[in-house]
Design an enzyme around this catalytic site. Structure first.
Site, PDB file in Angstrom:
ATOM      1  N   MET A 105       0.616  -1.436   0.057  1.00 14.82           N
ATOM      2  CA  MET A 105      -0.080  -0.123   0.376  1.00 14.82           C
ATOM      3  C   MET A 105       0.814   1.133   0.035  1.00 14.82           C
ATOM      4  O   MET A 105       1.121   1.831   0.925  1.00 14.82           O
ATOM      5  CB  MET A 105      -0.641   0.256   1.142  1.00 14.82           C
ATOM      6  CG  MET A 105      -1.707  -0.641   1.115  1.00 14.82           C
ATOM      7  SD  MET A 105      -2.959  -1.593  -0.142  1.00 14.82           S
ATOM      8  CE  MET A 105      -4.269  -0.827   0.154  1.00 14.82           C
ATOM      9  N   HIS A 127      -4.601  -6.486  -8.666  1.00 16.32           N
ATOM     10  CA  HIS A 127      -5.443  -5.493  -8.170  1.00 16.32           C
ATOM     11  C   HIS A 127      -7.051  -5.570  -7.952  1.00 16.32           C
ATOM     12  O   HIS A 127      -7.095  -5.983  -9.044  1.00 16.32           O
ATOM     13  CB  HIS A 127      -5.289  -3.936  -8.868  1.00 16.32           C
ATOM     14  CG  HIS A 127      -6.234  -2.844  -8.381  1.00 16.32           C
ATOM     15  ND1 HIS A 127      -5.882  -1.491  -7.256  1.00 16.32           N
ATOM     16  CD2 HIS A 127      -7.122  -1.785  -9.309  1.00 16.32           C
ATOM     17  CE1 HIS A 127      -7.102  -0.964  -6.941  1.00 16.32           C
ATOM     18  NE2 HIS A 127      -7.171  -1.173  -8.331  1.00 16.32           N
TER      19      HIS A 127
HETATM   20  N1  LIG Z   1       3.383   3.827  -9.407  1.00 19.57           N
HETATM   21  C1  LIG Z   1       2.724   2.743  -8.798  1.00 19.57           C
HETATM   22  N2  LIG Z   1       3.029   2.368  -7.395  1.00 19.57           N
HETATM   23  C2  LIG Z   1       1.961   1.742  -6.902  1.00 19.57           C
HETATM   24  C3  LIG Z   1       1.190   0.870  -7.962  1.00 19.57           C
HETATM   25  C4  LIG Z   1       0.935   1.079  -9.311  1.00 19.57           C
HETATM   26  O1  LIG Z   1       0.293   0.999  -9.815  1.00 19.57           O
HETATM   27  N3  LIG Z   1       2.278   2.243  -9.584  1.00 19.57           N
HETATM   28  N4  LIG Z   1       0.272  -0.231  -7.491  1.00 19.57           N
HETATM   29  C5  LIG Z   1      -0.298  -0.426  -6.391  1.00 19.57           C
HETATM   30  C6  LIG Z   1      -0.948  -1.324  -5.285  1.00 19.57           C
HETATM   31  N5  LIG Z   1      -1.938  -0.376  -5.110  1.00 19.57           N
HETATM   32  C7  LIG Z   1      -3.072  -0.793  -6.164  1.00 19.57           C
HETATM   33  O2  LIG Z   1      -3.395  -1.692  -6.143  1.00 19.57           O
HETATM   34  C8  LIG Z   1      -1.814   1.288  -4.443  1.00 19.57           C
HETATM   35  C9  LIG Z   1      -1.560   1.115  -3.371  1.00 19.57           C
HETATM   36  C10 LIG Z   1      -1.562   2.106  -2.342  1.00 19.57           C
HETATM   37  C11 LIG Z   1      -2.381   3.776  -3.093  1.00 19.57           C
HETATM   38  C12 LIG Z   1      -2.089   4.725  -1.968  1.00 19.57           C
HETATM   39  O3  LIG Z   1      -2.958   5.553  -2.510  1.00 19.57           O
HETATM   40  N6  LIG Z   1      -1.480   4.506  -1.212  1.00 19.57           N
HETATM   41  C13 LIG Z   1      -1.051   5.674  -0.282  1.00 19.57           C
HETATM   42  C14 LIG Z   1      -0.929   5.581   1.255  1.00 19.57           C
HETATM   43  C15 LIG Z   1      -2.580   5.258   1.706  1.00 19.57           C
HETATM   44  C16 LIG Z   1      -2.432   4.528   2.832  1.00 19.57           C
HETATM   45  O4  LIG Z   1      -1.409   4.231   3.864  1.00 19.57           O
HETATM   46  O5  LIG Z   1      -3.053   3.386   3.517  1.00 19.57           O
HETATM   47  C17 LIG Z   1       0.397   6.298  -0.773  1.00 19.57           C
HETATM   48  O6  LIG Z   1       1.539   5.834  -0.790  1.00 19.57           O
HETATM   49  O7  LIG Z   1       0.291   7.548  -0.397  1.00 19.57           O
HETATM   50  C18 LIG Z   1      -2.855   3.760  -4.100  1.00 19.57           C
HETATM   51  C19 LIG Z   1      -2.598   2.845  -4.890  1.00 19.57           C
HETATM   52  C20 LIG Z   1       1.407  -0.134  -5.673  1.00 19.57           C
HETATM   53  N7  LIG Z   1       2.093   1.043  -5.942  1.00 19.57           N
HETATM   54  N1  LIG Z   2      -4.430  -1.593  -4.770  1.00 19.94           N
HETATM   55  C1  LIG Z   2      -3.964  -2.205  -4.079  1.00 19.94           C
HETATM   56  C2  LIG Z   2      -4.501  -3.219  -3.528  1.00 19.94           C
HETATM   57  O1  LIG Z   2      -6.673  -3.204  -2.925  1.00 19.94           O
HETATM   58  N2  LIG Z   2      -4.652  -4.641  -3.213  1.00 19.94           N
HETATM   59  C3  LIG Z   2      -5.114  -5.423  -2.624  1.00 19.94           C
HETATM   60  O2  LIG Z   2      -4.543  -5.759  -0.880  1.00 19.94           O
HETATM   61  C4  LIG Z   2      -4.928  -7.537  -0.603  1.00 19.94           C
HETATM   62  C5  LIG Z   2      -3.926  -7.917  -0.004  1.00 19.94           C
HETATM   63  O3  LIG Z   2      -4.504  -8.858   0.996  1.00 19.94           O
HETATM   64  P1  LIG Z   2      -3.692  -9.578   1.418  1.00 19.94           P
HETATM   65  O4  LIG Z   2      -2.743  -9.241   2.154  1.00 19.94           O
HETATM   66  O5  LIG Z   2      -3.940 -11.121   1.902  1.00 19.94           O
HETATM   67  O6  LIG Z   2      -2.984 -10.747   0.261  1.00 19.94           O
HETATM   68  C6  LIG Z   2      -6.009  -7.528  -1.759  1.00 19.94           C
HETATM   69  O7  LIG Z   2      -7.192  -7.604  -1.938  1.00 19.94           O
HETATM   70  C7  LIG Z   2      -5.306  -6.944  -2.657  1.00 19.94           C
HETATM   71  O8  LIG Z   2      -5.541  -6.815  -4.271  1.00 19.94           O
END
Ligand SMILES: Nc1nc2c(c(=O)[nH]1)N[C@@H](CN(C=O)c1ccc(C(=O)N[C@@H](CCC(=O)O)C(=O)O)cc1)CN2
Ligand SMILES: NCC(=O)N[C@@H]1O[C@H](COP(=O)([O-])[O-])[C@@H](O)[C@H]1O
Length: 218
Positions: A105, A127
């Site tokens: 995240m 995702h």
């Molecule tokens: N540049 C990229 N970074 C990440 C991607 C991506 O496609 N491009 N995928 C993510 C995973 N993800 C969704 O699949 C995702 C994870 C986290 C966030 C986000 O908004 N994070 C915040 C903090 C949120 C929190 O701590 O709860 C942040 O980084 O400020 C958006 C999308 C992995 N990274």
């Molecule tokens: N945007 C990224 C995101 O939402 N990822 C989601 O976090 C969960 C991780 O579960 P896990 O820790 O049990 O594997 C999963 O649902 C994955 O798709």
């Protein structure tokens, strides 16, 4: 069988998708060596799952970097960029060919993406949404709310390449999940159904990428 592809997994939480991969590797169904599991959260249960599987772990903490900068927009950005640059160094030190984000995240900046691209390391992400829909966090809950409002009739999960624009990288594997009236109204039960579909999607999608990387090495 060719030499296993070296892979690093990035997590932030429970690690159920990590566990699915660990189990398939143990069964010889995925030709990869998990060289490390890295989390940005110390309490991620996925770290415990890795330790039980004798996979090296690392906790990389953003707070340490934020404390070295003022709590301004510029200071936070600088902290994140330093964090990401060190994250890249830490990961590259293990010599991976693939980085798999499984519930990681943290938005990865060019300070991370560029060094890995230069080292020819592939980065993929799981995702829980369809391409171009509900990018970012809480995708399952957002899709469910949209269905309850009559705006959509399906969602899905995907494995995609990671680029700077969050969740907009090329889809590798997409599994559609049509909503079912009389079954999916409870968001928690629906989330469980999505997670179960994720586990299979991760195995299939990671398998596809491993085969692709193996082919490139021939
Ligand atoms: N540049 C990229 N970074 C990440 C991607 C991506 O496609 N491009 N995928 C993510 C995973 N993800 C969704 O699949 C995702 C994870 C986290 C966030 C986000 O908004 N994070 C915040 C903090 C949120 C929190 O701590 O709860 C942040 O980084 O400020 C958006 C999308 C992995 N990274
Ligand atoms: N945007 C990224 C995101 O939402 N990822 C989601 O976090 C969960 C991780 O579960 P896990 O820790 O049990 O594997 C999963 O649902 C994955 O798709």
């Amino acid at each position: 069988m060719s030499a296993p592809i070296r892979a690093t997994v990035l997590i932030s939480g429970n690690g159920s998708n990590l566990q699915a991969v660990i189990d398939k590797v143990a069964e010889g169904q995925l030709n990869t060596t998990l060289v490390r599991v890295l989390s940005n959260r110390k309490d991620a249960f996925g770290l415990e799952r890795a330790r039980k599987a004798n996979i090296p772990t690392l906790y990389h903490n953003l707070v340490k970097y934020k404390k070295q900068h003022p709590a301004t927009t510029e200071g936070v950005q600088a902290a994140r960029e330093e964090y990401d640059a060190e994250l890249a160094r830490l990961i590259l030190a293990d010599g991976p060919e693939l980085v798999i984000c499984l519930g990681f995240m943290h938005i990865l900046s060019p300070q991370f993406l560029e060094p890995l691209e230069k080292a020819n390391v592939r980065i993929i992400n799981l995702h829980p949404a369809l391409p171009g829909q509900f990018n970012g966090v809480n995708a399952i809950e957002r899709a469910h709310a949209a269905w309850m409002e009559g705006k959509i009739d399906k969602t899905g999960v995907m494995i995609h390449d990671v680029i700077s624009e969050v969740d907009m990288g090329k889809p590798i594997l997409v599994k559609e999940i049509p909503f079912q009236k009389g079954r999916d109204e409870d968001v928690d039960a629906f989330g469980t159904r999505v997670h179960e579909i994720e586990w299979g999607t991760v195995i299939e999608g990671v398998g596809m990428v491993l085969k692709e990387l193996q082919g490139q090495k021939q």
